[in-house]
Design a protein around this motif. Structure first.
Motif, PDB file in Angstrom:
ATOM      1  N   ARG A 198       0.939  -1.083   0.025  1.00  0.00           N
ATOM      2  CA  ARG A 198       0.184   0.086   0.173  1.00  0.00           C
ATOM      3  C   ARG A 198       0.903   1.349  -0.107  1.00  0.00           C
ATOM      4  NH1 ARG A 198      -3.353  -3.224   3.543  1.00  0.00           N
ATOM      5  NH2 ARG A 198      -5.482  -3.292   2.702  1.00  0.00           N
ATOM      6  N   ASN A 199       0.365   2.285  -0.596  1.00  0.00           N
ATOM      7  CA  ASN A 199       1.049   3.702  -0.437  1.00  0.00           C
ATOM      8  C   ASN A 199       0.469   4.123   0.686  1.00  0.00           C
ATOM      9  OD1 ASN A 199      -1.306   4.896  -1.279  1.00  0.00           O
ATOM     10  ND2 ASN A 199      -0.973   4.666  -3.598  1.00  0.00           N
ATOM     11  N   LEU A 200       1.060   5.414   0.954  1.00  0.00           N
ATOM     12  CA  LEU A 200       0.740   6.068   2.061  1.00  0.00           C
ATOM     13  C   LEU A 200      -1.029   6.455   2.343  1.00  0.00           C
ATOM     14  CD1 LEU A 200       3.508   8.775   2.684  1.00  0.00           C
ATOM     15  CD2 LEU A 200       3.351   6.496   3.632  1.00  0.00           C
ATOM     16  N   GLU A 201      -1.403   6.843   0.924  1.00  0.00           N
ATOM     17  CA  GLU A 201      -2.896   7.257   1.030  1.00  0.00           C
ATOM     18  C   GLU A 201      -3.768   5.860   1.240  1.00  0.00           C
ATOM     19  OE1 GLU A 201      -5.228  10.069   1.401  1.00  0.00           O
ATOM     20  OE2 GLU A 201      -3.255  10.570   0.221  1.00  0.00           O
ATOM     21  N   GLU A 202      -3.186   4.858   0.624  1.00  0.00           N
ATOM     22  CA  GLU A 202      -3.926   3.611   0.926  1.00  0.00           C
ATOM     23  C   GLU A 202      -3.919   2.926   2.211  1.00  0.00           C
ATOM     24  OE1 GLU A 202      -3.906   1.692  -3.719  1.00  0.00           O
ATOM     25  OE2 GLU A 202      -1.970   1.253  -2.222  1.00  0.00           O
ATOM     26  N   MET A 203      -2.705   3.083   2.939  1.00  0.00           N
ATOM     27  CA  MET A 203      -2.507   2.866   4.315  1.00  0.00           C
ATOM     28  C   MET A 203      -3.423   3.495   5.312  1.00  0.00           C
ATOM     29  SD  MET A 203       1.828   2.455   4.486  1.00  0.00           S
ATOM     30  CE  MET A 203       1.658   2.330   6.075  1.00  0.00           C
ATOM     31  N   LEU A 204      -3.373   4.759   5.008  1.00  0.00           N
ATOM     32  CA  LEU A 204      -4.267   5.572   6.068  1.00  0.00           C
ATOM     33  C   LEU A 204      -5.571   5.373   5.654  1.00  0.00           C
ATOM     34  CD1 LEU A 204      -4.244   7.729   8.094  1.00  0.00           C
ATOM     35  CD2 LEU A 204      -4.032   9.691   6.149  1.00  0.00           C
ATOM     36  N   THR A 205      -6.126   5.292   4.476  1.00  0.00           N
ATOM     37  CA  THR A 205      -7.613   4.870   4.280  1.00  0.00           C
ATOM     38  C   THR A 205      -7.921   3.595   4.994  1.00  0.00           C
ATOM     39  OG1 THR A 205      -7.411   6.035   2.265  1.00  0.00           O
ATOM     40  CG2 THR A 205      -9.312   4.401   2.422  1.00  0.00           C
ATOM     41  N   LYS A 256     -17.471  13.453  20.234  1.00  0.00           N
ATOM     42  CA  LYS A 256     -16.343  14.067  19.964  1.00  0.00           C
ATOM     43  C   LYS A 256     -16.026  13.887  18.463  1.00  0.00           C
ATOM     44  CE  LYS A 256     -15.719  16.035  24.048  1.00  0.00           C
ATOM     45  NZ  LYS A 256     -16.009  17.653  24.176  1.00  0.00           N
ATOM     46  N   GLU A 257     -15.159  14.749  17.712  1.00  0.00           N
ATOM     47  CA  GLU A 257     -14.492  14.445  16.434  1.00  0.00           C
ATOM     48  C   GLU A 257     -13.211  14.034  16.364  1.00  0.00           C
ATOM     49  OE1 GLU A 257     -15.328  17.513  13.526  1.00  0.00           O
ATOM     50  OE2 GLU A 257     -16.980  18.273  14.442  1.00  0.00           O
ATOM     51  N   TYR A 258     -12.733  13.005  15.529  1.00  0.00           N
ATOM     52  CA  TYR A 258     -11.466  12.658  15.703  1.00  0.00           C
ATOM     53  C   TYR A 258     -11.019  12.379  14.305  1.00  0.00           C
ATOM     54  CZ  TYR A 258     -13.465  10.668  20.072  1.00  0.00           C
ATOM     55  OH  TYR A 258     -13.885  10.356  21.202  1.00  0.00           O
ATOM     56  N   TYR A 259      -9.451  12.171  14.507  1.00  0.00           N
ATOM     57  CA  TYR A 259      -8.575  11.825  13.151  1.00  0.00           C
ATOM     58  C   TYR A 259      -7.593  10.975  13.374  1.00  0.00           C
ATOM     59  CZ  TYR A 259      -5.088  15.060  15.276  1.00  0.00           C
ATOM     60  OH  TYR A 259      -4.363  15.905  16.023  1.00  0.00           O
ATOM     61  N   PRO A 260      -7.277   9.959  12.455  1.00  0.00           N
ATOM     62  CA  PRO A 260      -6.312   8.854  12.763  1.00  0.00           C
ATOM     63  C   PRO A 260      -4.702   9.415  12.699  1.00  0.00           C
ATOM     64  CG  PRO A 260      -7.330   8.712  10.679  1.00  0.00           C
ATOM     65  CD  PRO A 260      -7.943   9.987  11.220  1.00  0.00           C
ATOM     66  N   VAL A 261      -4.158   8.803  13.520  1.00  0.00           N
ATOM     67  CA  VAL A 261      -2.913   8.921  13.346  1.00  0.00           C
ATOM     68  C   VAL A 261      -1.946   7.351  13.539  1.00  0.00           C
ATOM     69  CG1 VAL A 261      -0.505   9.890  14.558  1.00  0.00           C
ATOM     70  CG2 VAL A 261      -2.784  10.996  14.416  1.00  0.00           C
ATOM     71  N   LEU A 262      -1.032   7.214  12.890  1.00  0.00           N
ATOM     72  CA  LEU A 262      -0.493   5.770  12.711  1.00  0.00           C
ATOM     73  C   LEU A 262       0.931   5.873  12.813  1.00  0.00           C
ATOM     74  CD1 LEU A 262      -3.051   5.332  10.985  1.00  0.00           C
ATOM     75  CD2 LEU A 262      -1.812   3.459   9.727  1.00  0.00           C
ATOM     76  N   MET A 275      -0.575  10.704   8.839  1.00  0.00           N
ATOM     77  CA  MET A 275      -1.707  11.445   9.171  1.00  0.00           C
ATOM     78  C   MET A 275      -2.108  12.207   7.801  1.00  0.00           C
ATOM     79  SD  MET A 275       0.170  13.608  11.950  1.00  0.00           S
ATOM     80  CE  MET A 275      -1.205  14.459  12.776  1.00  0.00           C
ATOM     81  N   SER A 276      -3.489  12.593   8.222  1.00  0.00           N
ATOM     82  CA  SER A 276      -3.717  13.630   6.986  1.00  0.00           C
ATOM     83  C   SER A 276      -2.979  14.905   7.128  1.00  0.00           C
ATOM     84  CB  SER A 276      -5.214  13.920   6.977  1.00  0.00           C
ATOM     85  OG  SER A 276      -5.626  14.803   6.261  1.00  0.00           O
ATOM     86  N   LEU A 279       3.862  11.899   6.204  1.00  0.00           N
ATOM     87  CA  LEU A 279       4.532  11.330   7.374  1.00  0.00           C
ATOM     88  C   LEU A 279       5.209  12.488   7.992  1.00  0.00           C
ATOM     89  CD1 LEU A 279       6.758   8.455   5.527  1.00  0.00           C
ATOM     90  CD2 LEU A 279       4.815   8.246   7.191  1.00  0.00           C
ATOM     91  N   THR A 280       5.146  12.585   9.082  1.00  0.00           N
ATOM     92  CA  THR A 280       5.491  13.686  10.133  1.00  0.00           C
ATOM     93  C   THR A 280       6.341  13.399  11.165  1.00  0.00           C
ATOM     94  OG1 THR A 280       3.432  14.884   9.731  1.00  0.00           O
ATOM     95  CG2 THR A 280       4.733  15.843  11.371  1.00  0.00           C
ATOM     96  N   GLU A 281       7.381  13.742  11.438  1.00  0.00           N
ATOM     97  CA  GLU A 281       8.281  13.462  12.572  1.00  0.00           C
ATOM     98  C   GLU A 281       7.451  13.887  13.878  1.00  0.00           C
ATOM     99  OE1 GLU A 281      11.218  11.814  12.647  1.00  0.00           O
ATOM    100  OE2 GLU A 281      11.129  11.886  10.390  1.00  0.00           O
ATOM    101  N   PHE A 282       7.959  13.212  14.993  1.00  0.00           N
ATOM    102  CA  PHE A 282       7.307  13.485  16.274  1.00  0.00           C
ATOM    103  C   PHE A 282       7.565  14.945  16.813  1.00  0.00           C
ATOM    104  CE2 PHE A 282       7.147  13.428  20.932  1.00  0.00           C
ATOM    105  CZ  PHE A 282       5.959  12.576  21.060  1.00  0.00           C
ATOM    106  N   GLU A 283       8.831  15.570  16.511  1.00  0.00           N
ATOM    107  CA  GLU A 283       9.269  16.743  16.860  1.00  0.00           C
ATOM    108  C   GLU A 283       8.341  17.717  16.238  1.00  0.00           C
ATOM    109  OE1 GLU A 283      11.330  14.558  16.052  1.00  0.00           O
ATOM    110  OE2 GLU A 283      12.142  13.827  18.170  1.00  0.00           O
ATOM    111  N   GLN A 284       7.673  17.527  15.028  1.00  0.00           N
ATOM    112  CA  GLN A 284       6.939  18.351  14.377  1.00  0.00           C
ATOM    113  C   GLN A 284       5.522  18.325  14.627  1.00  0.00           C
ATOM    114  OE1 GLN A 284       8.108  16.674  10.474  1.00  0.00           O
ATOM    115  NE2 GLN A 284       9.319  18.722   9.869  1.00  0.00           N
ATOM    116  N   LEU A 285       5.162  17.542  15.268  1.00  0.00           N
ATOM    117  CA  LEU A 285       3.674  17.506  16.064  1.00  0.00           C
ATOM    118  C   LEU A 285       3.396  18.584  16.895  1.00  0.00           C
ATOM    119  CD1 LEU A 285       3.312  13.849  16.488  1.00  0.00           C
ATOM    120  CD2 LEU A 285       2.441  14.983  14.568  1.00  0.00           C
TER     121      LEU A 285
END
Length: 297
Positions: A136-143, A222-228, A237-238, A254-260
């Protein structure tokens, strides 16, 4: 006894000789893929294992030890990602029966047969494998993960609500109605009924069930969003939640932890300490290791 290191069978098990023809060809062509029984339940292993090989169209010169069992289906992985499975089935035609290779993958759409297709031709099987067993590419993995997380979230909060919904810790519906009717009508409540109802509703078990129900009801609103988690200190994440702009519509990034954000770092840190399928008030939901559902601020 496997010819390639990426074919991995349990002790005293080998790939069935007919299936092995295809598996050997694919294992050589795709050294980064593993072919094994990883993910098999005990029942699945029994169903797809035989004491004798099928040997359809295969020379019977190979001699196997008496205690060897023959596996007629293998799962294919790319790292930790499950790509699909390969197996055997009989194809029945008028006056003829052949053994076919089956290919099962979420990328296959075969009408009534769903995600499984089959063929009696080795080259056709190899081509189908090449076009369907694609990581899977990133989009498919997240979906795909989002769908799993949503289903897990629904199951988790319904599990918390179920004891109250079903009246697990309270007396019968009739007794509850009579208690309330008498109370609202100013009629004396029979002592035994009063004791039974009030003991149940003030018990520690009921209080916990009530707290769980209230938590589930609150979290559901509540409203949510997924993070892997995607490797050490990297998260998928999106883009809309990662602060990445410049795209017409949100994409998987893809995002580094420090960038969150500090809030996201705190939410992930808390959920990493929780058990699978656990809701945390004001934080989010941990579906399983590395799969998180964060509350939107």
């Amino acid at each position: 006894m496997a010819k390639f290191v990426n074919i991995r069978m349990p002790d005293n098990h080998v790939v069935d000789p007919t299936l092995e023809i295809l598996v050997d060809k694919l294992a050589l062509a795709h050294p980064s893929f593993t072919f094994s029984t990883k993910g098999f339940t005990e029942a699945h292993m029994i169903r797809h294992t035989n004491a004798t090989p099928r040997r359809y169209g295969v020379a019977s010169t190979t001699v196997y030890p008496d205690d060897v069992k023959f596996v007629e289906e293998v799962n294919v992985h790319y790292g930790a990602e499950f790509l699909g499975s390969l197996g055997l089935e009989y194809k029945y035609k008028r006056g003829d029966t052949k053994l076919a290779w089956t290919i099962t993958s979420w990328r296959v759409d075969n009408g009534r047969r769903g995600s499984t297709t089959s063929t009696t031709k080795l080259d056709v099987a190899a081509r189908k494998f090449k076009t369907t067993f694609i990581p899977r590419n990133l989009e498919e993995m997240l979906t795909a993960a989002t769908a799993d997380i949503k289903e897990g979230f629904y199951g988790a909060y319904r599990t918390l609500q179920r004891p109250i919904d079903r009246g697990t810790f309270t007396p019968s519906h009739y007794k509850m109605e009579r208690y309330l009717f008498n109370q609202l009508s100013g009629i004396a409540i029979p002592p035994l009924l009063k004791f039974e109802i009030e003991s149940a509703l003030t018990s520690e078990a009921y209080k916990k069930a009530r707290d769980d129900y209230d938590l589930a009801e609150h979290m559901e609103s509540k409203e949510y969003y997924p993070v892997l988690a995607h490797g050490p200190s990297t998260y998928l994440m999106s883009s809309e939640h990662a602060g990445v702009g410049g795209t017409e519509k949100p994409i998987a990034v893809l995002t580094e932890f420090e960038q969150l954000t500090d809030r996201q770092q705190s939410q992930i840190a808390v959920l990493q300490l929780m058990k699978d399928n656990e809701l945390v008030n004001g934080v989010g939901f941990r579906f399983k290791q590395d799969y998180f559902y964060l509350i939107k601020d």
